[in-house]
Design a protein around this motif. Structure first.
Motif, PDB file in Angstrom:
ATOM      1  N   LYS A 122       4.573   2.214   8.903  1.00 12.29           N
ATOM      2  CA  LYS A 122       5.256   0.643   8.479  1.00 12.29           C
ATOM      3  C   LYS A 122       3.881  -0.348   7.849  1.00 12.29           C
ATOM      4  O   LYS A 122       4.191  -1.311   6.792  1.00 12.29           O
ATOM      5  CB  LYS A 122       5.970   0.326   9.028  1.00 12.29           C
ATOM      6  N   LEU A 123       2.916  -0.016   8.192  1.00 16.08           N
ATOM      7  CA  LEU A 123       2.308  -1.706   8.277  1.00 16.08           C
ATOM      8  C   LEU A 123       0.755  -0.758   7.002  1.00 16.08           C
ATOM      9  O   LEU A 123       0.894  -1.378   6.369  1.00 16.08           O
ATOM     10  CB  LEU A 123       1.486  -1.945   9.510  1.00 16.08           C
ATOM     11  N   ILE A 159      -2.250  -8.650   6.745  1.00 12.03           N
ATOM     12  CA  ILE A 159      -0.852  -8.899   6.223  1.00 12.03           C
ATOM     13  C   ILE A 159       0.149 -10.435   6.014  1.00 12.03           C
ATOM     14  O   ILE A 159       0.765 -10.854   5.859  1.00 12.03           O
ATOM     15  CB  ILE A 159       0.228  -8.428   7.357  1.00 12.03           C
ATOM     16  N   ASP A 187       2.288 -11.038   3.318  1.00 14.30           N
ATOM     17  CA  ASP A 187       3.485  -9.643   3.522  1.00 14.30           C
ATOM     18  C   ASP A 187       4.669 -10.224   4.811  1.00 14.30           C
ATOM     19  O   ASP A 187       4.575  -9.629   5.907  1.00 14.30           O
ATOM     20  CB  ASP A 187       2.741  -8.948   3.586  1.00 14.30           C
ATOM     21  N   LYS A 203       5.731  -6.950   6.354  1.00 19.35           N
ATOM     22  CA  LYS A 203       5.007  -6.802   7.505  1.00 19.35           C
ATOM     23  C   LYS A 203       4.962  -7.848   8.629  1.00 19.35           C
ATOM     24  O   LYS A 203       4.714  -7.058   9.825  1.00 19.35           O
ATOM     25  CB  LYS A 203       3.708  -6.461   7.013  1.00 19.35           C
TER      26      LYS A 203
END
Length: 164
Positions: free
Chosen positions: A108-109, A117, A120, A123
């Protein structure tokens, strides 16, 4: 005023507050059926909040708050002398850093460092959820939120005969 009277007064005021809040929300056109629990005096704090945050994206946790939470979590067992002697650091610090690195590399990251991130929101939300719902609640037999046991000190392993 007795404790019972104070609790009754608090309950009455809370119901009044919830009714007023419902009126404000209905006037703004933002009242939802999910808020019925608040109108009846039931606590709904925290319920459904994460679902809305994920849908809106921008209203989720901020990067700065996530960064502060991670710093506090990582520094919980750190000591000033660990900076001079990283090998002598508490094993929990090392285990938490390894767990965070593993989370960074998750599907996911897929990041190497936190600043990647910063812009984002999705995230940031994923990492916030990991920290508060997994990392802080893990129980591997060493206590809730702990990844490893406390190290045994040399003093504890000696006999209590006081050197006699």
């Amino acid at each position: 005023m007795s404790l019972e009277e104070a609790l009754n007064r608090n309950s009455d005021l809370l119901e009044k507050h919830n009714a007023l809040l419902e009126q404000v929300l209905s006037k703004a056109g933002a009242a939802k059926p999910a808020d019925e629990g608040a109108a009846s005096g039931k606590a709904t704090r925290g319920k459904g909040k994460d679902k809305d945050d994920g849908a809106k994206g921008a209203s989720g946790p901020s990067f700065d708050s996530l960064k502060a939470d991670l710093a506090a979590w990582l520094g919980e067992f750190a000591k000033d002398e660990d900076k001079d002697n990283p090998e002598g650091a508490h094993p929990e610090v090392t285990a938490r850093k390894e767990a965070l690195a593993k989370a960074f590399g998750s599907d996911k990251l897929q990041i190497k460092k936190l600043p990647e991130i910063a812009e984002d929101a999705a995230k940031i939300s994923v990492l916030h959820t990991w920290l508060h719902e997994k990392a802080k609640k893990v129980d591997k037999g060493f206590g809730v939120g702990r990844f490893v046991a406390d190290p045994e000190s040399a003093d504890e392993s000696e006999d209590d005969d006081m050197g006699v």
